[in-house]
Design a protein around this motif. Sequence first.
Motif, PDB file in Angstrom:
ATOM      1  N   ILE A  20      42.251  48.042  40.115  1.00  0.00           N
ATOM      2  CA  ILE A  20      41.694  48.725  38.933  1.00  0.00           C
ATOM      3  C   ILE A  20      40.433  49.473  39.372  1.00  0.00           C
ATOM      4  O   ILE A  20      39.389  48.848  39.601  1.00  0.00           O
ATOM      5  CB  ILE A  20      41.301  47.712  37.820  1.00  0.00           C
ATOM      6  N   PRO A  21      40.525  50.794  39.494  1.00  0.00           N
ATOM      7  CA  PRO A  21      39.320  51.531  39.886  1.00  0.00           C
ATOM      8  C   PRO A  21      38.373  51.672  38.697  1.00  0.00           C
ATOM      9  O   PRO A  21      38.826  51.787  37.558  1.00  0.00           O
ATOM     10  CB  PRO A  21      39.867  52.910  40.302  1.00  0.00           C
ATOM     11  N   SER A  22      37.087  51.654  38.938  1.00  0.00           N
ATOM     12  CA  SER A  22      36.158  51.907  37.838  1.00  0.00           C
ATOM     13  C   SER A  22      36.117  53.414  37.583  1.00  0.00           C
ATOM     14  O   SER A  22      36.496  54.215  38.448  1.00  0.00           O
ATOM     15  CB  SER A  22      34.766  51.367  38.167  1.00  0.00           C
ATOM     16  N   ALA A  23      35.662  53.781  36.379  1.00  0.00           N
ATOM     17  CA  ALA A  23      35.692  55.191  35.987  1.00  0.00           C
ATOM     18  C   ALA A  23      34.862  56.059  36.928  1.00  0.00           C
ATOM     19  O   ALA A  23      35.152  57.251  37.091  1.00  0.00           O
ATOM     20  CB  ALA A  23      35.200  55.330  34.552  1.00  0.00           C
ATOM     21  N   GLU A  40      36.474  48.403  46.973  1.00  0.00           N
ATOM     22  CA  GLU A  40      35.615  49.130  46.023  1.00  0.00           C
ATOM     23  C   GLU A  40      36.082  48.980  44.569  1.00  0.00           C
ATOM     24  O   GLU A  40      35.325  49.252  43.646  1.00  0.00           O
ATOM     25  CB  GLU A  40      35.591  50.632  46.368  1.00  0.00           C
ATOM     26  N   CYS A  41      37.340  48.607  44.351  1.00  0.00           N
ATOM     27  CA  CYS A  41      37.841  48.440  42.977  1.00  0.00           C
ATOM     28  C   CYS A  41      37.393  47.086  42.439  1.00  0.00           C
ATOM     29  O   CYS A  41      37.539  46.069  43.113  1.00  0.00           O
ATOM     30  CB  CYS A  41      39.373  48.500  42.946  1.00  0.00           C
ATOM     31  N   PRO A  42      36.874  47.051  41.207  1.00  0.00           N
ATOM     32  CA  PRO A  42      36.343  45.792  40.685  1.00  0.00           C
ATOM     33  C   PRO A  42      37.373  44.685  40.529  1.00  0.00           C
ATOM     34  O   PRO A  42      37.034  43.515  40.585  1.00  0.00           O
ATOM     35  CB  PRO A  42      35.761  46.169  39.321  1.00  0.00           C
ATOM     36  N   MET A  43      38.646  45.070  40.344  1.00  0.00           N
ATOM     37  CA  MET A  43      39.638  44.019  40.151  1.00  0.00           C
ATOM     38  C   MET A  43      40.897  44.338  40.937  1.00  0.00           C
ATOM     39  O   MET A  43      41.306  45.512  41.021  1.00  0.00           O
ATOM     40  CB  MET A  43      39.960  43.886  38.659  1.00  0.00           C
ATOM     41  N   LEU A  98      33.976  45.898  29.911  1.00  0.00           N
ATOM     42  CA  LEU A  98      32.959  46.954  29.970  1.00  0.00           C
ATOM     43  C   LEU A  98      32.285  47.015  31.336  1.00  0.00           C
ATOM     44  O   LEU A  98      31.842  48.072  31.783  1.00  0.00           O
ATOM     45  CB  LEU A  98      31.924  46.771  28.858  1.00  0.00           C
ATOM     46  N   LYS A  99      32.232  45.876  32.029  1.00  0.00           N
ATOM     47  CA  LYS A  99      31.669  45.876  33.391  1.00  0.00           C
ATOM     48  C   LYS A  99      32.689  46.416  34.394  1.00  0.00           C
ATOM     49  O   LYS A  99      32.331  47.107  35.349  1.00  0.00           O
ATOM     50  CB  LYS A  99      31.231  44.457  33.777  1.00  0.00           C
ATOM     51  N   ILE A 100      33.957  46.097  34.175  1.00  0.00           N
ATOM     52  CA  ILE A 100      35.015  46.627  35.055  1.00  0.00           C
ATOM     53  C   ILE A 100      35.073  48.143  34.896  1.00  0.00           C
ATOM     54  O   ILE A 100      35.297  48.874  35.852  1.00  0.00           O
ATOM     55  CB  ILE A 100      36.377  45.959  34.725  1.00  0.00           C
ATOM     56  N   ASN A 101      34.866  48.620  33.664  1.00  0.00           N
ATOM     57  CA  ASN A 101      34.760  50.060  33.384  1.00  0.00           C
ATOM     58  C   ASN A 101      35.999  50.842  33.870  1.00  0.00           C
ATOM     59  O   ASN A 101      35.872  51.783  34.656  1.00  0.00           O
ATOM     60  CB  ASN A 101      33.470  50.594  34.043  1.00  0.00           C
ATOM     61  N   PRO A 102      37.183  50.462  33.379  1.00  0.00           N
ATOM     62  CA  PRO A 102      38.402  51.114  33.878  1.00  0.00           C
ATOM     63  C   PRO A 102      38.551  52.548  33.361  1.00  0.00           C
ATOM     64  O   PRO A 102      37.878  52.933  32.398  1.00  0.00           O
ATOM     65  CB  PRO A 102      39.519  50.248  33.295  1.00  0.00           C
TER      66      PRO A 102
END
Length: 183
Positions: free
Chosen positions: A69-72, A110-113, A153-157
């Motif tokens: 899951i990349p962040s925005a 680099e992806c949060p998840m 909101l922290k993952i910011n997908p």
Amino acid sequence: MEKIKIKNYPMVNSTPIVLAGADVNGKPNYTTIGAFGVVCEGPIFYISLKDTHFSTIGVRENGYFSVNIPSADMIEKTDYCGLVSGKTIDKSHLFSSFYDEIGKAPMISECPMNFLCKVIQTVPICGFTVFFGEIVSTFISEDCLTGDVPDPLKINPTLGMGFRYFKLGQSVGVVFKEGKVIK
Ligand SMILES: Cc1cc2nc3c(=O)[nH]c(=O)nc-3n(C[C@H](O)[C@H](O)[C@H](O)COP(=O)(O)O)c2cc1C
């Protein structure tokens, strides 16, 4: 309100845009995927991959894929992975890759998840293959947790709808709670 019938418009998904990872010829390859989702209560995801994509070779060969899951704020690289194919451009150095002990598909640091998925079923459809993958491991960047729960909101997908990218706004409620006022 009056309804207007328009041409068929299948691009209404607002699931996160993800980067699917697979090793192809011994190197990581990442592909942007909008056709991704949850299918049941069990830990199973699906991704739908075009048969001619480079990544499809790796998912078939290894029987595993990763969902990252990349962040925005990773939007440029996210879009880039959907613009170019590993068949002609090496995407292995775009990110730093890591593996868990199973070692069957690369994940993006680099992806949060990140999720590692083992293919358990496939369905061919119109030149694509839908790969159903059981989640066998899940990783999250520590700063994307609130307590011990992943925080959207922290993952910011990045969400995709139509031909544009969006990010999450505010939470409008809690699941299985808001409807109780009607019940
Ligand atoms: C936002 C976006 C969503 C996409 N969704 C999908 C998808 O769900 N399935 C698919 O097969 N290709 C999808 N694509 C196209 C692939 O990402 C693209 O063709 C990519 O270059 C294939 O890379 P590969 O050949 O290295 O696997 C999407 C592209 C973008 C930009």
